[in-house]
Design a protein around this motif. Sequence first.
Motif, PDB file in Angstrom:
ATOM      1  N   ASP A 131       1.830  51.473 -37.950  1.00 32.28           N
ATOM      2  CA  ASP A 131       0.401  51.395 -37.648  1.00 32.28           C
ATOM      3  C   ASP A 131      -0.102  52.806 -37.370  1.00 32.28           C
ATOM      4  N   ILE A 132      -1.242  53.166 -37.970  1.00 29.72           N
ATOM      5  CA  ILE A 132      -1.800  54.509 -37.834  1.00 29.72           C
ATOM      6  C   ILE A 132      -3.205  54.402 -37.256  1.00 29.72           C
ATOM      7  N   TYR A 133      -3.452  55.175 -36.189  1.00 28.81           N
ATOM      8  CA  TYR A 133      -4.749  55.164 -35.523  1.00 28.81           C
ATOM      9  C   TYR A 133      -5.311  56.587 -35.536  1.00 28.81           C
ATOM     10  N   GLU A 134      -6.538  56.752 -36.010  1.00 24.61           N
ATOM     11  CA  GLU A 134      -7.160  58.064 -36.120  1.00 24.61           C
ATOM     12  C   GLU A 134      -8.166  58.275 -34.993  1.00 24.61           C
ATOM     13  N   THR A 135      -8.204  59.502 -34.461  1.00 26.84           N
ATOM     14  CA  THR A 135      -9.108  59.810 -33.361  1.00 26.84           C
ATOM     15  C   THR A 135      -9.317  61.315 -33.265  1.00 26.84           C
ATOM     16  N   THR A 136     -10.409  61.712 -32.635  1.00 28.36           N
ATOM     17  CA  THR A 136     -10.629  63.122 -32.303  1.00 28.36           C
ATOM     18  C   THR A 136     -10.298  63.388 -30.840  1.00 28.36           C
ATOM     19  N   ASN A 137      -9.940  62.338 -30.100  1.00 30.60           N
ATOM     20  CA  ASN A 137      -9.567  62.473 -28.693  1.00 30.60           C
ATOM     21  C   ASN A 137      -8.074  62.756 -28.559  1.00 30.60           C
ATOM     22  N   THR A 138      -7.648  63.038 -27.346  1.00 31.07           N
ATOM     23  CA  THR A 138      -6.224  63.250 -27.077  1.00 31.07           C
ATOM     24  C   THR A 138      -5.623  62.040 -26.367  1.00 31.07           C
ATOM     25  N   PHE A 139      -6.173  60.872 -26.638  1.00 29.22           N
ATOM     26  CA  PHE A 139      -5.652  59.620 -26.094  1.00 29.22           C
ATOM     27  C   PHE A 139      -6.107  58.486 -27.005  1.00 29.22           C
TER      28      PHE A 139
END
Length: 333
Positions: free
Chosen positions: A187-195
């Motif tokens: 499973d891959i989750y994309e974000t610009t945050n560090t959490f």
Amino acid sequence: MKKVIYVFTCLIIVACGSDDDGSGGTTNNNIPPSPPSLISPNNNSTIVTQEVDELLYFEWTQASDPDNDVVNYQITFDTNANFTTSHSEMAQGISFYHYLEPNHTYFWKVRALDSNNNWSNYSQTWSFYIQDALTPLPPQLIFPLHETECSNDNITFEWEASTDVSNSSIEYKLYISQSSNFDSNVDIYETTNTFYNVGLPQSTALYWKVEAINAIDNSSFSETRSLYTQGDGTNNTIPQIEYYYPEDEATLSDQSPLLQWQGSDNETTAGDLSYKVYFSEVGQDLVLIEETANISSYEVTGLNTGTTYQWSIWVTDTDGATNVGEVFTFTVN
């Protein structure tokens, strides 16, 4: 006529020696040179390469030889601190240029060899990281810790921000898989945050890592960590933990702060809950510093000013259910 018998005696001289084990040694009463000291690259430094196949500069001190023998040097590199996959090069002087692939941490050491084949002891081992100027630094994972067993199946994964030389914007991909090689069920989750908060399957061993991607799509990966989610307890809820002091991202003047928290549980009285206290400087792995029951505070001492620290509390009830607390930080000024 007398018979003369000649008796020939052969004297066999056996020279005894020992194999080189890398620890220095003497042959033929010749004294080995002293071990060199490393100069450059600095220990725990980051080297940013600006060109393709850029050569790195290495330097160390001159080894002294009591017999004034000619001295050469062997420089050894490895991505493993135990030097189990090392390779070595010989150098005639006290400096050396060499290419190493970027985006890895390397360990290196040097020893001297005199003209009578006597090795010195090795120098200290230093390390450095080579960063490609076009590649962001690998993210440093914060939470959960490696090999954590989690009672709650809803977890916020955390990591430190990555940067690159151009200070471009960084995006992240969180990878979670049941395979340590991430070759299936990923499973891959994309974000610009560090959490990133994820609901996980129960009673499952999982692996996770984070990829940092810069504006030109160059990327680097963090280490891989593992965790295990517990199954449903029978009529048992997970204990809760609330941090009292210091608040997250607080600034303190006290170099011996008293960490304070409070645990609670529907089935276990507060006095029967047990706690684990994890603590370290930010950027280092959290370390278990206290394991105790029925105590909701712990004093950490000897902290340095100008340093940011992190802490986490794990609470466990009498049925074995554990809540892994968040990681809070504070800075001592």
